[in-house]
Design a protein around this motif. Structure first.
Motif, PDB file in Angstrom:
ATOM      1  N   ALA A  70       0.857  -1.190   0.000  1.00  0.00           N
ATOM      2  CA  ALA A  70       0.000   0.000   0.000  1.00  0.00           C
ATOM      3  C   ALA A  70       0.886   1.231   0.000  1.00  0.00           C
ATOM      4  O   ALA A  70       1.939   1.268   0.638  1.00  0.00           O
ATOM      5  CB  ALA A  70      -0.901   0.002   1.226  1.00  0.00           C
ATOM      6  N   GLY A  71       0.459   2.234  -0.730  1.00  0.00           N
ATOM      7  CA  GLY A  71       1.223   3.471  -0.805  1.00  0.00           C
ATOM      8  C   GLY A  71       0.505   4.467  -1.682  1.00  0.00           C
ATOM      9  O   GLY A  71      -0.659   4.244  -2.068  1.00  0.00           O
ATOM     10  N   PRO A  72       1.144   5.557  -2.042  1.00  0.00           N
ATOM     11  CA  PRO A  72       0.505   6.547  -2.908  1.00  0.00           C
ATOM     12  C   PRO A  72       0.085   5.917  -4.239  1.00  0.00           C
ATOM     13  O   PRO A  72       0.902   5.339  -4.940  1.00  0.00           O
ATOM     14  CB  PRO A  72       1.610   7.593  -3.121  1.00  0.00           C
ATOM     15  CG  PRO A  72       2.548   7.412  -1.981  1.00  0.00           C
ATOM     16  CD  PRO A  72       2.515   5.960  -1.649  1.00  0.00           C
ATOM     17  N   GLY A  73      -1.190   6.014  -4.531  1.00  0.00           N
ATOM     18  CA  GLY A  73      -1.699   5.460  -5.786  1.00  0.00           C
ATOM     19  C   GLY A  73      -2.205   4.041  -5.703  1.00  0.00           C
ATOM     20  O   GLY A  73      -2.834   3.551  -6.649  1.00  0.00           O
ATOM     21  N   THR A  74      -1.921   3.338  -4.578  1.00  0.00           N
ATOM     22  CA  THR A  74      -2.391   1.951  -4.454  1.00  0.00           C
ATOM     23  C   THR A  74      -3.240   1.713  -3.209  1.00  0.00           C
ATOM     24  O   THR A  74      -3.857   0.648  -3.084  1.00  0.00           O
ATOM     25  CB  THR A  74      -1.194   0.973  -4.403  1.00  0.00           C
ATOM     26  OG1 THR A  74      -0.428   1.224  -3.205  1.00  0.00           O
ATOM     27  CG2 THR A  74      -0.303   1.128  -5.618  1.00  0.00           C
ATOM     28  N   PHE A  75      -3.280   2.656  -2.277  1.00  0.00           N
ATOM     29  CA  PHE A  75      -3.952   2.438  -0.993  1.00  0.00           C
ATOM     30  C   PHE A  75      -5.378   1.922  -1.168  1.00  0.00           C
ATOM     31  O   PHE A  75      -5.782   0.936  -0.541  1.00  0.00           O
ATOM     32  CB  PHE A  75      -3.954   3.739  -0.186  1.00  0.00           C
ATOM     33  CG  PHE A  75      -4.638   3.617   1.155  1.00  0.00           C
ATOM     34  CD1 PHE A  75      -3.919   3.220   2.266  1.00  0.00           C
ATOM     35  CD2 PHE A  75      -5.995   3.891   1.297  1.00  0.00           C
ATOM     36  CE1 PHE A  75      -4.542   3.105   3.503  1.00  0.00           C
ATOM     37  CE2 PHE A  75      -6.623   3.778   2.532  1.00  0.00           C
ATOM     38  CZ  PHE A  75      -5.897   3.378   3.634  1.00  0.00           C
ATOM     39  N   TRP A  76      -6.172   2.578  -2.014  1.00  0.00           N
ATOM     40  CA  TRP A  76      -7.577   2.208  -2.138  1.00  0.00           C
ATOM     41  C   TRP A  76      -7.796   0.953  -2.973  1.00  0.00           C
ATOM     42  O   TRP A  76      -8.928   0.466  -3.089  1.00  0.00           O
ATOM     43  CB  TRP A  76      -8.381   3.368  -2.707  1.00  0.00           C
ATOM     44  CG  TRP A  76      -8.468   4.515  -1.746  1.00  0.00           C
ATOM     45  CD1 TRP A  76      -7.811   5.701  -1.823  1.00  0.00           C
ATOM     46  CD2 TRP A  76      -9.230   4.549  -0.530  1.00  0.00           C
ATOM     47  NE1 TRP A  76      -8.109   6.486  -0.740  1.00  0.00           N
ATOM     48  CE2 TRP A  76      -8.982   5.812   0.071  1.00  0.00           C
ATOM     49  CE3 TRP A  76     -10.098   3.652   0.094  1.00  0.00           C
ATOM     50  CZ2 TRP A  76      -9.565   6.187   1.270  1.00  0.00           C
ATOM     51  CZ3 TRP A  76     -10.683   4.021   1.292  1.00  0.00           C
ATOM     52  CH2 TRP A  76     -10.418   5.278   1.873  1.00  0.00           C
ATOM     53  N   SER A  77      -6.721   0.414  -3.541  1.00  0.00           N
ATOM     54  CA  SER A  77      -6.827  -0.832  -4.300  1.00  0.00           C
ATOM     55  C   SER A  77      -6.489  -2.058  -3.454  1.00  0.00           C
ATOM     56  O   SER A  77      -6.568  -3.183  -3.949  1.00  0.00           O
ATOM     57  CB  SER A  77      -5.896  -0.785  -5.528  1.00  0.00           C
ATOM     58  OG  SER A  77      -6.292   0.221  -6.430  1.00  0.00           O
ATOM     59  N   VAL A  78      -6.115  -1.838  -2.182  1.00  0.00           N
ATOM     60  CA  VAL A  78      -5.787  -2.964  -1.301  1.00  0.00           C
ATOM     61  C   VAL A  78      -6.950  -3.948  -1.165  1.00  0.00           C
ATOM     62  O   VAL A  78      -6.753  -5.163  -1.277  1.00  0.00           O
ATOM     63  CB  VAL A  78      -5.322  -2.456   0.079  1.00  0.00           C
ATOM     64  CG1 VAL A  78      -5.227  -3.613   1.070  1.00  0.00           C
ATOM     65  CG2 VAL A  78      -3.972  -1.749  -0.042  1.00  0.00           C
ATOM     66  N   PRO A  79      -8.200  -3.495  -0.920  1.00  0.00           N
ATOM     67  CA  PRO A  79      -9.289  -4.463  -0.764  1.00  0.00           C
ATOM     68  C   PRO A  79      -9.509  -5.351  -1.993  1.00  0.00           C
ATOM     69  O   PRO A  79      -9.966  -6.493  -1.857  1.00  0.00           O
ATOM     70  CB  PRO A  79     -10.516  -3.569  -0.514  1.00  0.00           C
ATOM     71  CG  PRO A  79      -9.959  -2.322   0.073  1.00  0.00           C
ATOM     72  CD  PRO A  79      -8.668  -2.111  -0.648  1.00  0.00           C
ATOM     73  N   GLU A  80      -9.190  -4.837  -3.179  1.00  0.00           N
ATOM     74  CA  GLU A  80      -9.373  -5.617  -4.397  1.00  0.00           C
ATOM     75  C   GLU A  80      -8.124  -6.433  -4.756  1.00  0.00           C
ATOM     76  O   GLU A  80      -8.119  -7.177  -5.740  1.00  0.00           O
ATOM     77  CB  GLU A  80      -9.722  -4.688  -5.566  1.00  0.00           C
ATOM     78  CG  GLU A  80     -11.026  -3.927  -5.371  1.00  0.00           C
ATOM     79  CD  GLU A  80     -11.323  -2.978  -6.513  1.00  0.00           C
ATOM     80  OE1 GLU A  80     -10.462  -2.859  -7.421  1.00  0.00           O
ATOM     81  OE2 GLU A  80     -12.396  -2.370  -6.526  1.00  0.00           O
ATOM     82  N   GLY A  81      -7.069  -6.285  -3.954  1.00  0.00           N
ATOM     83  CA  GLY A  81      -5.841  -7.019  -4.228  1.00  0.00           C
ATOM     84  C   GLY A  81      -5.181  -6.599  -5.527  1.00  0.00           C
ATOM     85  O   GLY A  81      -4.578  -7.423  -6.228  1.00  0.00           O
TER      86      GLY A  81
END
Length: 447
Positions: free
Chosen positions: A360-371
């Protein structure tokens, strides 16, 4: 006098370099003042950057909408998008023109140079320079099938002629360029079919390819599909292909050709060429004619801007009497989709491969739940720690791969990376993976 034919990355950078070395340089650019910068600025890298910036905004908005954070996706004004691209590209071209002229280079715009051996003809006026650098670049590869000339069939060179965002578009091609434009059109709101003659992204690392295909989950992919024609009477309305021996057809409002690039050498004669028209050169970028050099896409694959720039500089150094050769080992490459998919590999990849999902980081944080946080992969020799391959999918994947590849080319191995202090937070899984490889290989070598 040194003459350079072509104002793209290979020719222009070499011209500036030689002018700063005190040489008298003439640059011939057939595309007019707006053509300086070549394929990269007008039809390749910068075009994709401009479009992808907008496509990613919409793709990221879709992630937030699925999380219930945004209520709707932003609307795209396609006409404003096309106009804006042209405006920005024009400003960059103005800067390149000024930089080139400030170096003391004579620029001849809007003239097609015909090269016959070492002689250059412009408007039938011949001159023979002391040294000649040919850097005429490339153009889209156009399949020779019925209907290919119909209105509604576009390439990156004619993107600005698309009148409105197609409701349904078919992209023809199976490589990086096809993937990038398929993602762009998908994210902007088009329904996309992609027709690939062979396996789609077949030369990518399998894990990198798997991650990339997730970014393209909205398209309909037709692999191992041989294009046989474009249907339609007054304009393109379908694409016909053969899949597993059976004819198939998909309807569309437009067709986008992204089947590769061909060297622009049709006005070059008296110099040895390859089967595809590419000018043949040695490691010093010398052609079959003494005093004549060639660099960039006109010499054939890999058709990458950094490679073209470096080839131009190698040619320039040799013209200036500073012997050097081009090195093609471990060249970093990148593909721009939702993330940057970057990779570099040596000819030898016989070591141990390790991989991790992106953090997780800038640009990916909100994509964690979708893997869907990207990934990083490393191949290295467990005995020496030598890094043989790097793959990374991350918002800044290209930068990560470029600097890592440079360090590897300087002899840095996985154990040296233990001293590396990364920036945090950053969506970079590669640095931690390399450090893990050092610990793992160290333990294995002690047992």
């Amino acid at each position: 006098m040194i003459t350079v034919v072509g104002g793209g990355p290979a020719g222009r950078n070499a011209a500036v370099y030689m002018a700063h070395a005190g040489e008298e340089v003439r640059l011939i650019e057939s595309g007019g003042k707006s053509g300086i910068g070549g394929q990269c600025l007008h039809y390749g890298c910068m075009l994709v950057c401009g479009l992808n910036d907008v496509a990613r905004v919409r793709a990221q908005s879709a992630v937030l909408r699925r999380r219930g954070i945004l209520g709707s996706l932003p609307d795209i004004d396609f006409e404003a998008l096309v106009a804006g691209l042209s405006e920005v590209q024009g400003k960059i071209a103005e800067f390149l023109d000024k930089e080139t002229r400030d170096a003391g280079i004579e620029i001849i715009y809007g003239k097609e140079a015909h090269v016959q051996g070492k002689t250059v003809l412009v408007d039938d006026d011949p001159h023979t320079p002391d040294h000649l650098l040919i850097a005429t670049g490339s153009c889209p590869l156009i399949p020779d099938v019925p209907g290919i000339g119909l209105p509604g069939v576009y390439t990156s060179h004619t993107f600005s002629e698309i009148p409105s965002l197609p409701r349904r578009i078919t992209v023809v091609g199976g490589g990086i360029m096809a993937a990038e434009f398929a993602f762009i059109f998908q994210s902007l709101g088009s329904t996309v079919d992609l027709v690939s003659r062979s396996g789609f992204l077949k030369n990518l690392d399998p894990r990198l390819r798997e991650a990339a295909i997730r970014d393209l989950s909205g398209i309909t992919l037709h692999e191992h599909a041989r294009l046989v024609g474009i249907g339609g009477e007054e304009a393109a309305g379908s694409v016909r292909f053969v899949h597993e021996g059976e004819p198939e057809e998909v309807n569309c409002d437009a067709v986008f050709l992204a089947a590769g690039l061909a060297p622009r050498s049709e006005h070059i004669s008296g110099i040895e060429k390859g089967a595809l028209g590419e000018i043949l050169v040695n490691g010093r970028m010398e052609t079959s004619v003494s005093g004549v050099y060639a660099a960039g896409d006109v010499t054939g694959c890999p058709c990458l801007t950094p490679v073209a720039r470096r080839e131009g500089m190698v040619a320039a150094d040799n013209i200036l009497g500073r012997p050097c050769e081009m090195n093609y080992t471990l060249i970093p490459q990148s593909m721009n989709l939702m993330y940057e998919y970057a990779f570099a590999r040596n000819a030898k990849t016989e070591g141990v491969s390790l991989w991790v999902p992106g953090p997780a980081g800038p640009g990916t944080f909100w994509s964690v739940p979708e893997g869907r946080t990207g990934m990083a992969k490393l191949t290295a020799d467990p005995d020496s720690g030598e890094i043989e391959e790097i793959c990374v999918a991350a918002p800044a994947g290209g930068i990560i791969a470029a600097y890592s590849t440079f360090l590897v080319s300087m002899g840095v191995n996985v154990h040296d990376f233990q001293k590396f202090l990364e920036v945090h937070p950053e969506a970079d899984g590669l640095s931690s993976l390399i450090k893990y490889a050092s610990l793992r290989f160290g333990r294995e070598n002690l047992t």
